[in-house]
Enzyme design. Structure first.
Site, PDB file in Angstrom:
ATOM      1  N   TRP A 218      42.252 -44.882  -9.838  1.00 42.91           N
ATOM      2  CA  TRP A 218      41.307 -44.094 -10.122  1.00 42.91           C
ATOM      3  C   TRP A 218      40.466 -44.792 -12.196  1.00 42.91           C
ATOM      4  O   TRP A 218      41.675 -45.788 -12.571  1.00 42.91           O
ATOM      5  CB  TRP A 218      41.219 -42.543 -10.934  1.00 42.91           C
ATOM      6  CG  TRP A 218      42.609 -42.866 -11.616  1.00 42.91           C
ATOM      7  CD1 TRP A 218      42.672 -42.962 -12.722  1.00 42.91           C
ATOM      8  CD2 TRP A 218      43.505 -41.667 -11.534  1.00 42.91           C
ATOM      9  NE1 TRP A 218      44.249 -41.893 -13.469  1.00 42.91           N
ATOM     10  CE2 TRP A 218      44.541 -41.720 -12.134  1.00 42.91           C
ATOM     11  CE3 TRP A 218      43.871 -41.287  -9.270  1.00 42.91           C
ATOM     12  CZ2 TRP A 218      45.776 -41.230 -11.817  1.00 42.91           C
ATOM     13  CZ3 TRP A 218      45.363 -40.229  -9.137  1.00 42.91           C
ATOM     14  CH2 TRP A 218      46.257 -41.038 -10.202  1.00 42.91           C
TER      15      TRP A 218
ATOM     16  N   CYS B  66      49.004 -54.227 -13.171  1.00 44.23           N
ATOM     17  CA  CYS B  66      48.267 -52.686 -13.513  1.00 44.23           C
ATOM     18  C   CYS B  66      48.918 -51.826 -14.379  1.00 44.23           C
ATOM     19  O   CYS B  66      50.335 -51.506 -14.397  1.00 44.23           O
ATOM     20  CB  CYS B  66      48.420 -52.038 -11.661  1.00 44.23           C
ATOM     21  SG  CYS B  66      48.261 -50.304 -11.847  1.00 44.23           S
TER      22      CYS B  66
ATOM     23  N   GLU C 297      37.387 -49.725 -18.634  1.00 42.56           N
ATOM     24  CA  GLU C 297      36.624 -50.907 -17.513  1.00 42.56           C
ATOM     25  C   GLU C 297      35.423 -50.852 -17.077  1.00 42.56           C
ATOM     26  O   GLU C 297      34.592 -51.711 -16.658  1.00 42.56           O
ATOM     27  CB  GLU C 297      37.201 -50.787 -16.290  1.00 42.56           C
ATOM     28  CG  GLU C 297      39.523 -49.835 -16.101  1.00 42.56           C
ATOM     29  CD  GLU C 297      39.557 -50.335 -14.681  1.00 42.56           C
ATOM     30  OE1 GLU C 297      40.310 -49.093 -14.496  1.00 42.56           O
ATOM     31  OE2 GLU C 297      39.605 -51.281 -14.068  1.00 42.56           O
TER      32      GLU C 297
ATOM     33  N   ARG D 210      50.266 -47.515 -13.353  1.00 45.19           N
ATOM     34  CA  ARG D 210      51.804 -47.711 -12.130  1.00 45.19           C
ATOM     35  C   ARG D 210      53.215 -46.595 -12.487  1.00 45.19           C
ATOM     36  O   ARG D 210      53.564 -46.262 -11.413  1.00 45.19           O
ATOM     37  CB  ARG D 210      52.255 -48.758 -12.382  1.00 45.19           C
ATOM     38  CG  ARG D 210      51.716 -50.197 -11.800  1.00 45.19           C
ATOM     39  CD  ARG D 210      52.912 -51.529 -11.522  1.00 45.19           C
ATOM     40  NE  ARG D 210      52.527 -52.070 -13.177  1.00 45.19           N
ATOM     41  CZ  ARG D 210      53.762 -52.938 -13.861  1.00 45.19           C
ATOM     42  NH1 ARG D 210      54.097 -53.463 -12.656  1.00 45.19           N
ATOM     43  NH2 ARG D 210      53.075 -53.694 -15.240  1.00 45.19           N
TER      44      ARG D 210
HETATM   45  N1  ARG Z   1      38.508 -53.538 -13.670  1.00 44.34           N
HETATM   46  C1  ARG Z   1      37.734 -53.076 -12.129  1.00 44.34           C
HETATM   47  C2  ARG Z   1      36.600 -52.861 -12.396  1.00 44.34           C
HETATM   48  O1  ARG Z   1      35.912 -52.873 -13.378  1.00 44.34           O
HETATM   49  C3  ARG Z   1      38.790 -52.514 -11.368  1.00 44.34           C
HETATM   50  C4  ARG Z   1      39.966 -52.772 -11.524  1.00 44.34           C
HETATM   51  C5  ARG Z   1      41.157 -51.878 -10.654  1.00 44.34           C
HETATM   52  N2  ARG Z   1      41.397 -50.443 -11.768  1.00 44.34           N
HETATM   53  C6  ARG Z   1      41.348 -49.343 -11.188  1.00 44.34           C
HETATM   54  N3  ARG Z   1      41.864 -48.408 -12.282  1.00 44.34           N
HETATM   55  N4  ARG Z   1      42.513 -49.159 -10.618  1.00 44.34           N
HETATM   56  O2  ARG Z   1      36.058 -52.299 -11.597  1.00 44.34           O
END
Ligand code: ARG
Length: 380
Positions: A255, A83, A260, A86
């Site tokens: 978030w 993560c 991602e 953090r």
């Molecule tokens: N990578 C994943 C997604 O695109 C989420 C993983 C957790 N990500 C976070 N920012 N807490 O759905």
């Protein structure tokens, strides 16, 4: 009510006893956790441990206090090597729902989780903890990998409508009787299974699921692609382990980092695979790799994600900011005499890695507990 809650919090119902061998491993972890000066323990640490030990000898587990649980959740986040967010570990809101005894209870708590986490767009990190694994191994499981996920439907020609990553869980939902509309962004139902019961599915109320429609700051045609994404990434299939106690159902969220969505979910060739469509709309030379059409399309897609979330008032962070925050976190931890276990493959962003500070730093990953662990998908 209080009595009932206390007994379920020790573990979901079950009577079969594992070998005392397993009890010793629990006791060893309990000792490490409860004797750690950071863990908030009521009264004397040694007597707290003795009480937990006696409980472990009798039942194979022990009931953690609300303060122990809340602290353990924060440590599991702080210790999680994959993560990058953090810095905010202390701000985690811990919702103790070890009293949830039915699939309806669990579902309602997950909806509550989404509302609290979404917070009208000002996202808050939240974890909701359900009853731990019983001594007989029985566990509450949420089948979905996240509370909010989009269905993936396989067409007869083998192509997929929606998110190809979720073809398996979508088929599992359909086998239980769920019918989606067949669109590219259908929110999956939440599937919950309690020990000794059949899995049950529940449709999430639309007003508990914040979604952002994707538009581009300059290209008006972008909105016509009809893209969207959900605002809250809430992992719901990982195992939380604190002081020897396992919580197989403990959904948590922070978030999103823009990449991602923009550099993985919508761009990977085995996900929504949108770069060819965007590259074509941008009029790029897609006949040759060295026109860097993929790179250009990728940047425009990521600009659209960040811009759209900001415009919708939904919190999101970019990769430059989040990696800078991560370095701040590492330095802060070091000043407190703690290392930051880091899985470099997961911390270095997939977008413009060398422009962020984490690319240029060395990392080690010595696993520390409490932590979150992967577990077998419950629907397989
Ligand atoms: N990578 C994943 C997604 O695109 C989420 C993983 C957790 N990500 C976070 N920012 N807490 O759905």
């Amino acid at each position: 009510m209080a009595e009932k809650a206390a007994s379920t919090a020790r573990g979901v119902a079950g009577s079969a006893r594992p070998a005392p061998e397993a009890y010793r491993a629990v006791a060893a972890e309990a000792e490490r956790f409860l004797l750690d000066g950071e863990t908030p323990v009521d009264g004397d640490r040694r007597s707290r441990l003795a009480a937990a030990r006696a409980e472990i000898d009798a039942t194979g587990g022990y009931l953690q206090t609300a303060a122990e649980l809340a602290h353990g959740c924060k440590l599991a986040w702080r210790n999680h090597a994959r993560c990058v967010g953090r810095l905010h570990w202390k701000a985690l809101r811990v919702v103790d729902r070890r009293d949830a005894v039915s699939a309806e209870d669990v579902f309602a708590a997950c909806v509550e989780h989404l509302r609290l986490a979404t917070n009208g767009g000002r996202l808050q990190p939240v974890i909701t903890v359900f009853a731990p694994r019983g001594a007989d191994g029985s566990a509450i499981r949420i089948w979905n990998p996240q509370l909010v996920r989009y269905a993936g439907y396989t067409r007869t020609d083998g192509s997929v409508v929606g998110d190809p990553l979720h073809v398996g869980i979508t088929a599992a939902a359909q086998a239980l009787g769920w019918r989606g509309s067949g669109g590219p962004f259908d929110v999956l139902p939440l599937i919950v299974r309690l020990p000794g019961e059949a899995p049950r599915w529940f449709e999430l109320p639309a007003d508990a699921v914040l979604e952002v429609e994707l538009v581009h700051p300059e290209f008006t045609w972008f909105a016509g692609l009809g893209l969207r994404w959900h605002a809250v990434p809430a992992i719901s299939d990982m195992l939380l382990e604190i002081g020897g106690v396992e919580y197989p159902a403990a959904p948590f969220n922070g978030w999103y980092v823009g990449y991602e969505i923009g550099a993985r979910n919508l761009a990977d060739t085995d996900r929504y695979d949108l770069l060819p469509r965007i590259g074509a709309r941008l009029g790029l030379d897609m006949s040759r790799e060295d026109s860097l059409w993929k790179d250009l399309a990728l940047v425009e897609l990521n600009r659209a994600v960040l811009h759209s979330f900001h415009r919708a008032g939904a919190h999101i962070v970019d990769h430059h900011t989040v990696t800078r925050q991560f370095v701040t976190h590492e330095e802060r931890e070091l000043r407190r005499g703690r290392a930051t276990p880091t899985d470099r493959d997961w911390i270095v962003p997939p977008l413009s890695p060398s422009t962020t500070p984490v690319f240029h730093r060395g990392y080690t990953n010595t696993p520390v507990r409490p932590n979150f662990h992967r577990q077998e998908p419950a629907w397989k």
